[in-house]
Design a protein around this motif. Structure first.
Motif, PDB file in Angstrom:
ATOM      1  N   ILE A 155       5.230  -6.506  13.355  1.00  0.00           N
ATOM      2  CA  ILE A 155       4.557  -6.270  11.983  1.00  0.00           C
ATOM      3  C   ILE A 155       2.940  -6.256  12.401  1.00  0.00           C
ATOM      4  N   ALA A 156       2.389  -5.139  11.798  1.00  0.00           N
ATOM      5  CA  ALA A 156       0.849  -4.917  11.742  1.00  0.00           C
ATOM      6  C   ALA A 156       0.261  -5.698  10.591  1.00  0.00           C
ATOM      7  N   ALA A 157       0.734  -5.503   9.511  1.00  0.00           N
ATOM      8  CA  ALA A 157      -0.092  -5.883   8.235  1.00  0.00           C
ATOM      9  C   ALA A 157       0.840  -6.139   6.853  1.00  0.00           C
ATOM     10  N   VAL A 158       0.276  -7.160   6.107  1.00  0.00           N
ATOM     11  CA  VAL A 158       0.789  -7.258   4.837  1.00  0.00           C
ATOM     12  C   VAL A 158      -0.171  -6.638   3.734  1.00  0.00           C
TER      13      VAL A 158
ATOM     14  N   ALA B 133      -1.356  -4.906  21.514  1.00  0.00           N
ATOM     15  CA  ALA B 133       0.005  -5.259  20.526  1.00  0.00           C
ATOM     16  C   ALA B 133       0.395  -4.056  19.808  1.00  0.00           C
ATOM     17  N   GLY B 134       0.466  -3.031  20.657  1.00  0.00           N
ATOM     18  CA  GLY B 134       0.861  -1.477  20.067  1.00  0.00           C
ATOM     19  C   GLY B 134       2.321  -1.619  19.469  1.00  0.00           C
ATOM     20  N   GLN B 135       2.980  -2.393  19.557  1.00  0.00           N
ATOM     21  CA  GLN B 135       4.399  -2.475  18.893  1.00  0.00           C
ATOM     22  C   GLN B 135       4.388  -3.118  17.645  1.00  0.00           C
ATOM     23  N   ARG B 136       3.114  -3.584  17.299  1.00  0.00           N
ATOM     24  CA  ARG B 136       3.022  -3.939  15.665  1.00  0.00           C
ATOM     25  C   ARG B 136       2.741  -2.887  14.947  1.00  0.00           C
ATOM     26  N   THR B 137       3.832  -2.220  14.203  1.00  0.00           N
ATOM     27  CA  THR B 137       3.444  -0.939  13.534  1.00  0.00           C
ATOM     28  C   THR B 137       4.195  -1.319  12.186  1.00  0.00           C
ATOM     29  N   ARG B 138       4.805  -2.355  12.018  1.00  0.00           N
ATOM     30  CA  ARG B 138       5.467  -2.325  10.526  1.00  0.00           C
ATOM     31  C   ARG B 138       4.647  -2.839   9.668  1.00  0.00           C
ATOM     32  N   PHE B 139       4.794  -2.620   8.199  1.00  0.00           N
ATOM     33  CA  PHE B 139       4.101  -2.935   7.236  1.00  0.00           C
ATOM     34  C   PHE B 139       5.016  -3.619   6.030  1.00  0.00           C
ATOM     35  N   ILE B 140       4.395  -4.473   5.423  1.00  0.00           N
ATOM     36  CA  ILE B 140       5.036  -5.375   4.426  1.00  0.00           C
ATOM     37  C   ILE B 140       4.253  -5.223   3.265  1.00  0.00           C
ATOM     38  N   GLY B 141       4.695  -4.384   2.376  1.00  0.00           N
ATOM     39  CA  GLY B 141       4.098  -4.392   0.889  1.00  0.00           C
ATOM     40  C   GLY B 141       4.923  -5.204  -0.226  1.00  0.00           C
ATOM     41  N   ARG B 142       4.961  -4.671  -1.222  1.00  0.00           N
ATOM     42  CA  ARG B 142       5.607  -5.546  -2.331  1.00  0.00           C
ATOM     43  C   ARG B 142       6.302  -4.790  -3.493  1.00  0.00           C
ATOM     44  N   GLU B 143       7.382  -4.808  -3.986  1.00  0.00           N
ATOM     45  CA  GLU B 143       8.028  -4.340  -5.094  1.00  0.00           C
ATOM     46  C   GLU B 143       6.967  -4.279  -6.193  1.00  0.00           C
ATOM     47  N   LYS B 144       7.086  -3.130  -6.934  1.00  0.00           N
ATOM     48  CA  LYS B 144       6.115  -2.879  -7.992  1.00  0.00           C
ATOM     49  C   LYS B 144       4.905  -2.701  -7.554  1.00  0.00           C
ATOM     50  N   GLY B 145       4.431  -2.698  -6.576  1.00  0.00           N
ATOM     51  CA  GLY B 145       3.107  -2.267  -5.819  1.00  0.00           C
ATOM     52  C   GLY B 145       2.615  -0.897  -5.954  1.00  0.00           C
ATOM     53  N   TYR B 146       1.237  -0.933  -6.284  1.00  0.00           N
ATOM     54  CA  TYR B 146       0.934   0.390  -6.363  1.00  0.00           C
ATOM     55  C   TYR B 146      -0.534   0.590  -5.554  1.00  0.00           C
ATOM     56  N   HIS B 147      -0.296   1.458  -4.373  1.00  0.00           N
ATOM     57  CA  HIS B 147      -1.368   1.550  -3.322  1.00  0.00           C
ATOM     58  C   HIS B 147      -1.593   3.186  -3.300  1.00  0.00           C
TER      59      HIS B 147
END
Ligand code: PLP
Length: 445
Positions: A219-222, A137-151
């Motif tokens: 989408i790969a990951a949240v 599933a190599g097309q799953r490359t997006r990430f969902i983060g969050r406003e105000k998140g710190y990583h």
């Protein structure tokens, strides 16, 4: 031992060091220099004792100056100061990985070592993309983060993070294909909630909206912090993290918990995943892993993630990723000694024992001038102040400075004063911290 306790440098000697996340000119005009630490305290260059209400930077969970860690590090340095972990190995790296999975949430029994929280985050993001690719599933490359998140501050962590100042100076140099969930701070609904706020679980449903927009197949990951610290202590509403888990499961999206600050006892369990009974697919850690003594990070993964890579000829490298200092033997020694202390002194659950005392103490600041919210969980606390008109952050910065002058080191972020003391804290220390902070807030217009 010839520990070097340097004399305070002259003002002119402060210029060369470009300090991170610091108002350099303000600092260099009025330096706050720490030269020694033990237990709950630092000592300044001019000999003042300062109580540490933030565990250094949310990392010195077992308190300062732990002899056991010093001895383990010294021993390891004298036996073998360095060994590579690319196509080679050394025993304590494996020992440490085994010790870590023994305290990890269920099924998270594979560990990839890094040297910091930022590296852990970028490692987890890369693993997520490569995991989907390995499963076709190599097309799953997006990430969902969050406003105000710190990583952290790598390009990956910066992109999925949601703190405006950490992003805006770096133009469009972000990972493509990243979207953000709304943050969960809502003082209107949740001011002065004790522990997790009741309002806001529905904010997790925004993930369904983003999935509908981008399509799950991209989408790969949240990635979220179970509790975020850097943006000013944002708590997950009751049920919110479980809902994120359900939605990720439904759409075959990986869930990454960034536990760089919540890991290693901060919330009364080894990890927030256990405290909230939600198990992610990957978990990023650092800080408390080695008590801040030697830089180290670790990414925990579910076995299924690791297994997805274990295909093809056995002599091929499965993941083209790693650091010269991944599982550095000296860091491993520090981490093992740290885990021993945590176990012996039951520090990974001590925050749960103290949390109601802590909660009452921090909430006693409700009603002080300009205090618009107080938040707490485990041994985390935050006091949010009304910003001065047109000068966001100025009031809390003054509070931070005055607290330091009066012998208490807190952390300021925006108009929030954040507290995250070493887990060895005693009730008397809690009283001292809250008394000083209250007095300073009262005096700060
Ligand atoms: C949640 C979270 N992730 C990542 C990081 C970055 O860690 P480091 O500064 O070790 O790179 C931090 C640091 O505070 C953090 O709080």
């Amino acid at each position: 031992m010839n520990a070097r306790i340097s004399p305070a440098p002259a003002q002119s000697d402060l210029e060369a060091f470009w300090m991170p996340f610091t108002a350099n000119r303000q600092f260099k005009a009025n330096p706050r220099l720490l030269t020694r630490a033990e237990g709950m305290h630092y000592w300044t260059a001019d000999g003042r004792q300062v109580i540490d209400a933030v565990a250094g930077l949310w990392c010195v969970n077992a308190g300062h100056g732990r002899r056991e860690i010093t001895e383990a590090v010294t021993r390891q340095l004298s036996v073998m100061e360095y060994a590579p972990t690319f196509q080679m190995g050394h025993p304590i790296a494996f020992e440490l990985a085994n010790r870590l999975v023994a305290i990890a949430p269920p099924g998270m029994d594979r560990v990839f070592f890094t040297n910091s929280g930022s590296e852990s985050v970028d490692t987890a993001l890369k693993i997520a993309i490569a995991y989907h690719r390995a499963r076709g599933a190599g097309q799953r490359t997006r990430f969902i983060g969050r406003e105000k998140g710190y990583h952290g501050v790598g390009f990956g962590g910066m992109s999925v993070g949601g703190m405006v100042n950490n992003r805006k100076f770096f133009g469009s140099s972000m990972l493509p294909g990243v979207d953000h969930l709304p943050h969960t701070l809502d003082i209107g609904h949740n001011a002065f909630s004790r522990n997790l706020p009741q309002w806001g679980m529905h904010l997790a449903n925004e993930l369904e909206r983003l999935i509908a927009l981008h399509d799950a197949s991209t989408i790969a990951a949240v990635i979220v912090e179970p509790i975020s610290g850097s943006a000013g202590v944002l708590l997950p509403p009751v049920g919110y993290l479980k809902r994120l888990r359900e939605i990720c499961d439904k759409h075959d999206i990986l869930l990454i918990f960034d536990e760089v600050i919540t890991g290693f006892g901060r919330v009364g369990k080894p990890f927030a995943a256990q405290a909230f009974d939600v198990t992610p697919d990957l978990m990023t850690t650092a800080k408390g892993l080695s008590n801040g003594a030697i830089p180290m990070g670790a990414v925990f993964t579910q076995r299924k993630v690791y297994e997805a890579f274990m295909q093809g000829p056995e002599n091929t490298i499965e993941l083209f990723h790693g650091y010269t200092y991944s599982a550095h033997p000296v860091a491993c020694a520090a981490a093992l000694a740290t885990l021993d202390i945590y176990a012996k002194e039951e520090l990974l659950t001590r925050a749960a024992t103290l949390s109601s005392t802590w909660e009452d103490a921090v909430h006693s600041m409700r009603g002080l001038p300009n205090v618009i919210d107080v938040r707490n969980y485990g041994l985390i606390g935050a006091v949010e102040l009304e910003p001065r008109a047109g000068k966001p952050g100025a009031r809390a910065f003054d509070v931070f400075l005055k607290c330091f002058e009066r012998g208490v080191m807190v952390r300021q972020t925006g108009d929030v004063i954040a507290l995250s003391p070493p887990l060895i804290i005693e009730r008397g220390h809690i009283a001292q911290i809250v008394e000083t902070l209250s007095q300073v807030i009262r005096e700060t217009a």
